[in-house]
Design an enzyme around this catalytic site. Structure first.
Site, short mmCIF file in Angstrom:
data_model
loop_
_atom_site.label_atom_id
_atom_site.label_comp_id
_atom_site.label_asym_id
_atom_site.label_seq_id
_atom_site.Cartn_x
_atom_site.Cartn_y
_atom_site.Cartn_z
N HIS A 86 0.86 -1.19 0.00
CA HIS A 86 0.00 0.00 0.00
C HIS A 86 0.90 1.24 0.00
O HIS A 86 1.97 1.24 0.60
CB HIS A 86 -0.90 -0.01 1.24
CG HIS A 86 -1.92 1.08 1.21
ND1 HIS A 86 -1.63 2.38 1.57
CD2 HIS A 86 -3.23 1.08 0.83
CE1 HIS A 86 -2.72 3.12 1.41
NE2 HIS A 86 -3.69 2.36 0.96
N GLU A 155 -3.84 2.34 -7.30
CA GLU A 155 -4.14 3.45 -6.40
C GLU A 155 -3.14 4.58 -6.64
O GLU A 155 -2.04 4.56 -6.07
CB GLU A 155 -4.04 3.00 -4.95
CG GLU A 155 -4.98 1.90 -4.57
CD GLU A 155 -5.27 1.91 -3.07
OE1 GLU A 155 -6.40 2.17 -2.70
OE2 GLU A 155 -4.33 1.68 -2.29
P1 PGA Z 1 -9.05 6.66 0.26
O1 PGA Z 1 -7.93 5.54 0.52
O2 PGA Z 1 -10.27 5.98 -0.25
O3 PGA Z 1 -9.24 7.30 1.62
O4 PGA Z 1 -8.48 7.61 -0.74
C1 PGA Z 1 -7.80 4.45 -0.35
C2 PGA Z 1 -6.68 3.58 0.13
O5 PGA Z 1 -5.70 4.09 0.68
O6 PGA Z 1 -6.72 2.35 -0.03
#
Ligand code: PGA
Length: 231
Positions: A86, A155
């Site tokens: 992550h 992401e």
């Molecule tokens: P967020 O985070 O939806 O708060 O942008 C997503 C994540 O970090 O997996």
């Protein structure tokens, strides 16, 4: 096609709030839901109505690593999924691609399905490096391994917790790029980064998006249920 929902609670919620979360979701089950609580709350949140996913794990099975939880221990607790790489692990805790690769290897060895998180930073996007960053992150994490089960979460770092999201076209392009890169396998690619009630429908309508990884907006269980109903 049915889309996968993953709720990343990050380092939020107290034990009391977790008990409440559990009862609300159990009364309104979401098919195939994966919930990633703090490791402290894994046992507390166990249920047959959804599956749990760890937010991280350590790649060595056991030993003198104070403060860590290994994938070996997670599997022993009945956990079958874990986020790996992550962006908060990469950027706040300085995990590089090699550490991410060791973690993927440990997940596979321990029978845990990793959700490999990849994504470019703002400056990398501005430099036109989105595709090369993602290619490097995926190649280093996966090369030399026989991986039967893995999910990828795209992401963009600049979209996490900021309320910003890429355009629908840009999300689609990156997801297609990732699927092309791994074309010999049938891998689900999830989108994460500021998914909320107002954008989940458009994001989930993209063909190449197999699901969503939701952070902030998943901390309220009623919000999560509303998002599922919209999706
Ligand atoms: P967020 O985070 O939806 O708060 O942008 C997503 C994540 O970090 O997996």
């Amino acid at each position: 096609m049915k889309k996968q929902m993953v709720a990343n609670l990050k380092m939020n919620l107290t034990a009391e709030e977790i008990r409440n979360y559990k009862s609300i979701i159990e009364n309104n089950p979401i098919p195939d839901l994966l919930i990633c609580p703090s490791s402290l709350h894994l046992e507390l949140l166990k249920s047959d109505k959804y599956q749990l996913c760890s937010q991280d794990g350590y790649y060595i099975d056991k030993g003198a690593y104070t403060g860590e939880n290994s994938f070996y221990q997670l599997k022993n607790l009945g956990i079958n999924y874990s986020l790996v790489g992550h962006s908060e692990r990469r950027n706040v805790f300085n995990e590089n691609d090699n550490v991410v690769s060791l973690k993927i290897e440990s997940c596979i060895r321990n029978g845990i399905t990793p959700i490999l998180c990849v994504g470019e930073k703002k400056e990398e996007k501005e430099a036109g490096a989105t595709f090369s960053v993602i290619e490097r992150q995926i190649n280093t994490a996966m090369s030399g391994k026989t991986i039967e089960n893995i999910l990828i979460a795209y992401e963009p770092v600049w979209a996490i917790g900021t309320g910003l999201t890429p355009t629908i076209e840009d999300i689609d392009k990156v997801h297609i790029f990732i699927k092309d890169l791994l074309k010999d396998r049938n891998i689900k690619v999830l989108y994460g980064g500021s998914v909320n009630l107002s954008n989940i429908k458009d994001i989930c309508n993209i063909n190449s998006v197999d699901g969503v990884l939701i952070g902030g907006a998943s901390n309220n269980p009623n919000n999560l249920i509303d998002m599922y109903n919209i999706m």
